[in-house]
Design an enzyme around this catalytic site. Structure first.
Site, short mmCIF file in Angstrom:
data_model
loop_
_atom_site.label_atom_id
_atom_site.label_comp_id
_atom_site.label_asym_id
_atom_site.label_seq_id
_atom_site.Cartn_x
_atom_site.Cartn_y
_atom_site.Cartn_z
N GLY A 69 -1.94 0.13 8.81
CA GLY A 69 -2.02 1.58 8.62
C GLY A 69 -2.48 2.26 9.91
O GLY A 69 -1.97 3.32 10.28
N LYS A 113 0.85 -1.21 0.00
CA LYS A 113 0.00 0.00 0.00
C LYS A 113 0.88 1.25 0.00
O LYS A 113 0.91 2.02 0.97
CB LYS A 113 -0.92 -0.01 1.22
CG LYS A 113 -1.99 -1.10 1.14
CD LYS A 113 -2.92 -1.05 2.35
CE LYS A 113 -4.01 -2.11 2.25
NZ LYS A 113 -4.81 -2.21 3.47
#
Ligand SMILES: Nc1ncnc2c1ncn2[C@@H]1O[C@H](COP(=O)(O)OP(=O)(O)O)[C@@H](O)[C@H]1O
Ligand SMILES: O=C(OP(=O)(O)O)[C@H](O)COP(=O)(O)O
Length: 404
Positions: free
Chosen positions: A384, A209
């Site tokens: 995240g 990501k």
């Protein structure tokens, strides 16, 4: 934590809205790793034991077009959750409408229902990418809130860095939003690392990501003593260094940011030296190690031996390590070595008194698959989310939980 928690709520007989993060790896309908589901069980069991009627919301993957939907149904997750709980989970297979509302009305105390993947709402019937869930459409949040009895439990730490309709949207339409047990536990562990990290503090980033997480690096540089970048994330930096990267994962519009980060970071930033590459994204093709750039036709799918040594030398003596993102495509055995070796090395630091935290759906799946999960101080369900928490950011999902 001065936040409302699940124990503060009166749940008996109530339709209890619950956000969980069941974004687990699924291939051909089979769940590859159920860590995130298992981690949410204590809260779900508690709600059911208290006589609540649980209405569970989760996203799965990223839905950007109609064709994404069939492979991203939560049906296998609802089935697996039922097996773990020893009771059937109602699964009407939709995100809104009469079938869902009828199924909710049928729930008895101690029973649970799972709504279909909340990100199905991101694509409309015409196939347009309208981001109703991901854009926190106010009508959608209000509708989902209307399915319950004014009480919402957020146990989706892995999604806490998103302000979406199924977490922040529902929260803004109910009287009480409480943290679940998993959310509480995650915050407790990460608080220790944020507020008073034992030094040296090394952050290790990898995974795929890139655009999501590259900005995290900038903030982490002011907190950590070293920031190691490998995995798919590393190639945008390789490109910024002027190296060829062949067909490796790469975000062209982040090259300038990578250059800026390198200039600001100096030797705080530690980058790969070599890669294990292949000519296609497959496990049954020849592999080759490249040290100075990757030629056309090849893609870097794991860090190479020199990089492993370099990263281990950086990690030696670390007292706090936070790791998110695999060093390679660990799902294929030819490209699992970098993740395994680095994982084992970080795990060995725990025995030397270091606080070691690994976070993220795929990273925790990797350490479980590699059999080294018990070597870490804390396995976080959020990648995240844990990184943004460590940066010191206010996570919208946590901010939306009611104060006591
Ligand atoms: N060099 C690479 N090229 C392509 N994909 C990679 C590479 N290195 C790691 N990955 C992939 O990154 C994925 C995990 O990334 P990410 O979602 O950021 O981690 P997490 O879920 O732990 O937060 C894995 O599926 C892995 O195969
Ligand atoms: O898997 C997740 O994040 P992670 O890969 O950073 O751990 C969360 O479920 C959030 O998913 P998203 O990054 O698609 O919003």
């Amino acid at each position: 934590m001065a936040k409302l928690t699940v124990k503060d709520l009166d749940l008996k007989g109530k339709k209890v809205l619950m956000r969980v993060d069941f974004n687990v790896p699924i291939k051909d309908g089979v769940i590859g790793n159920d860590n995130r589901i298992v981690a949410a069980l204590p809260t779900i069991k508690y709600v059911l034991e208290q006589g609540g009627k649980a209405i569970l919301f989760s996203h799965l993957g990223r839905v950007k077009k109609t064709e994404d939907k069939p492979g991203l149904s939560l049906a296998p997750v609802a089935k697996h959750l039922g097996d773990l709980l020893g009771q059937e989970i109602a699964f009407p297979g939709v995100t809104e409408g009469k079938n869902l509302e009828d199924a909710v009305a049928l729930l008895k105390e101690g029973q649970a229902l799972m709504v279909e993947n909340t990100r199905y709402e991101d694509v409309d019937a015409k196939g347009e990418y309208i981001k109703r869930e991901s854009g926190n459409d106010p009508v959608l949040g209000k509708y989902w809130a209307s399915l319950g009895d004014d009480v919402f439990i957020n146990d989706a730490f892995g999604t806490a860095h998103r302000a979406h309709a199924s977490n922040v949207g529902i929260a803004s339409n109910v009287a009480q939003t409480a943290a679940g047990f998993l959310m509480e536990k995650e915050i407790k562990y990460l608080d220790g690392a944020v507020n008073s990290p034992k030094r040296p503090f090394v952050a290790v980033l990898g995974g795929a990501k890139v655009s999501d997480k590259i900005e995290v690096i900038q903030n982490l540089l002011s907190k950590a003593d070293k920031v190691i970048v490998g995995g798919g994330m590393g190639y945008t930096f390789s490109a910024a260094r002027g190296l060829t990267i062949g067909n490796s994962l790469f975000e062209a519009d982040k090259v300038d940011l990578a250059k800026q980060i390198m200039a600001e970071a100096g030797d705080k930033l530690v980058l790969p030296e070599d890669s294990v590459a292949a000519q296609s994204f497959a496990n049954d093709v020849p592999t080759k190690i490249f040290a100075n750039g990757i030629p056309d036709g090849w893609m870097g799918l794991d860090i190479g031996p020199k990089t492993i040594t370099k990263f281990e030398n950086t990690l030696k003596g670390a007292k706090t390590v936070v790791w998110n993102g695999p060093m390679g495509v660990f799902e294929m055995s030819n490209f699992a070595n970098g993740t395994l070796e680095l994982g084992k090395f970080i795990g060995s630091l725990t025995a030397q008194g270091a606080a070691t935290i690994v976070g993220g759906g795929d990273s925790t799946a990797a350490v479980s698959q590699l059999g080294i999960a018990d070597q870490f101080t804390h396995i976080s369900t959020g990648g995240g989310a844990s990184l943004e928490y460590l940066e010191g950011k206010t996570l919208p999902g946590i901010a939306a939980i009611s104060d006591k």
